[in-house]
Design an enzyme around this catalytic site. Sequence first.
Site, mmCIF file in Angstrom:
data_model
loop_
_atom_site.group_PDB
_atom_site.id
_atom_site.type_symbol
_atom_site.label_atom_id
_atom_site.label_comp_id
_atom_site.label_asym_id
_atom_site.label_seq_id
_atom_site.Cartn_x
_atom_site.Cartn_y
_atom_site.Cartn_z
ATOM 1 N N GLU A 1 46.237 31.020 -26.402
ATOM 2 C CA GLU A 1 46.572 29.614 -26.688
ATOM 3 C C GLU A 1 45.331 28.748 -26.874
ATOM 4 O O GLU A 1 45.399 27.701 -27.526
ATOM 5 C CB GLU A 1 47.476 29.037 -25.589
ATOM 6 C CG GLU A 1 46.847 28.884 -24.204
ATOM 7 C CD GLU A 1 47.020 30.107 -23.308
ATOM 8 O OE1 GLU A 1 47.193 31.223 -23.839
ATOM 9 O OE2 GLU A 1 46.958 29.951 -22.068
ATOM 10 N N HIS B 1 43.975 34.466 -22.868
ATOM 11 C CA HIS B 1 44.713 33.229 -23.177
ATOM 12 C C HIS B 1 44.565 32.874 -24.655
ATOM 13 O O HIS B 1 43.691 32.081 -25.016
ATOM 14 C CB HIS B 1 44.203 32.082 -22.299
ATOM 15 C CG HIS B 1 44.588 32.227 -20.877
ATOM 16 N ND1 HIS B 1 45.812 31.809 -20.393
ATOM 17 C CD2 HIS B 1 43.937 32.770 -19.828
ATOM 18 C CE1 HIS B 1 45.883 32.083 -19.097
ATOM 19 N NE2 HIS B 1 44.756 32.664 -18.734
ATOM 20 N N CYS C 1 48.585 36.460 -19.843
ATOM 21 C CA CYS C 1 47.855 36.656 -18.599
ATOM 22 C C CYS C 1 48.783 37.111 -17.455
ATOM 23 O O CYS C 1 49.151 38.275 -17.414
ATOM 24 C CB CYS C 1 47.059 35.399 -18.260
ATOM 25 S SG CYS C 1 45.580 35.776 -17.320
HETATM 26 N N1 GLN Z 1 46.829 35.221 -11.299
HETATM 27 C C1 GLN Z 1 46.394 36.175 -12.265
HETATM 28 C C2 GLN Z 1 44.943 36.585 -12.080
HETATM 29 O O1 GLN Z 1 44.199 35.892 -11.465
HETATM 30 C C3 GLN Z 1 46.632 35.668 -13.689
HETATM 31 C C4 GLN Z 1 45.798 34.489 -14.021
HETATM 32 C C5 GLN Z 1 46.315 33.731 -15.202
HETATM 33 O O2 GLN Z 1 47.459 33.875 -15.594
HETATM 34 N N2 GLN Z 1 45.492 32.904 -15.771
HETATM 35 O O3 GLN Z 1 44.533 37.622 -12.564
#
Ligand code: GLN
Length: 549
Positions: A525, A523, A393
Amino acid sequence: MANTKKRPKYIFVVGGVMSSVGKGTVASSIAYMLQSRKFRATAMKIDPYVNVDAGTMNPTEHGEVFVTDDGDETDQDMGNYERFLNTSLSSTNYMTTGRVYLSVIERERNLGYAGKCVEVVPHIPLEVINRIRRAQRKTKSDVTIIEIGGTIGEYQNILFLEAARMMKLANPDDVAVVMVSYLPIPSVIGEMKTKPTQTAVRSLNSAGLNADFIICRSSKLLDAPRRAKLAMMCNLRDADDAISAPDLDSVYEVPLWLEEQGLGKRILERLKLPRRQPEMRQWKTFVGRSKKAKKEVKIAVVGKYFSTGKFTLADSYISVIEALKLASWYNDRKPVLTWVDSEEYERHPKKVSELAQFDGILVPGGFGTRGIEGIMKAIRFAREKKIPYFGLCYGMQLACVEMARDLLDLRGAHTVEANPQSPHPIIHLNPIQKRNIRQNRYGGTMRLGAYDCAIQKGTKTWQAYKSVTISERHRHRYEFNNEYMKPLAEKAGMIFSGMNKDHNLVEIIELKDHPWFVGVQFHPEFQSAPLKPHPLFLGFVAAAVRYSK
Ligand code: GLN
């Protein structure tokens, strides 16, 4: 017996004495023990918070926000349930005080109570019961395990205990209560004390419930005299209903341990379920493999450090940690994970070379600006020194920014999260998200939940997944800006190996001239489990093992 056979059963798991005694692990383990006997089992969590979901809570106060396929932002225990049950759960399996009150108030506004006076008791517990039954019906479960957040004796969870009491009163044979308690061994005394547990059971009694089983968490085994005392003082039907639960090497050993203590069999008896033998072969093989792994694989997890709050980094990134552990064990390696504070690299840029000692570098998800310049220094180091890199992410977004700055020479390139005025917004906001931010609509408005992604054949990503369509869970507001696809492909050797075809969004990037450099907008994970380790984590750790040689 015959007519109780098909009735849905419910097990409430509550915590006594103190928090962090492992209620989530016990609830997950019991669910797995039932599933291993071919009962349909599901697990759900009740959080005492007034927040409607965990999405708006600071991770330093709440721990990881676990995201379900249907896009609910829930408690990290939902991740435990999914990992142990090897299944995907939906928002139906999660509730908070806020959510319960919200639906009661909405129903009242819609005249749903037909003019009755709506009261905290019984209407709030009745709504809790509705929700428990809904989860049971949706999952068609024979047994539903309900973990009640908080500790017995505190004020916050009393209405959830009231729901359990009402359910048990209506159908005593269909409801069991498991209390996970803690038995301290004060060093000056040197012996295990049962009194706090006795007091916790008294508190539970005052809510009209009794514990059918007490899981006795401690650093040591429970001995016979204390078992007898607990049985006597806590109204257990049998001394063996006090189950010894000493600290074990990993949470995945807990179901095997509890099974050995006879908990599975005793639960069937208590709920008048037909007797069945568990089939835990695959789980045992997995645990055996994890214990055999002795050679190390060293992974650095780089991010900003949380130095405040109740929760530590480990709580905030539990799914990432578990996914890394699982992938290491499946690569027959013992995981050695090191937390690296990226702000150190902002203060002392040269220090970044310490990363050379690791076999792999991972940057997990994150928000905000603190520590991100340091993170990008770490990413550059991984890229240039050809150390396997996995960006999750924010870890993917910042990798793109880093390369735009260094390889495309775009000064000021950034994510608009950090600099809304950036001349080169490599990561930007789409119009819907722009509006959300303008209107301060932050709750539940990120891109959340499962989205399909098309994988480009022949890429490293494809080698990992061995599939051309996958589905992964998202939780982010910002997206890759497609205007930079061409220059990054041409000048940085970036491959856009995963795309969301419906919305034309970049989901996965990787690098051509690098042993393993992958960034994902989602994600992964959240979808790694002991019996189904995630392909990208497996690929990353395999690359780290190769690199270490
Ligand atoms: N801050 C970033 C976004 O909002 C990544 C979010 C995250 O890593 N879950 O797009």
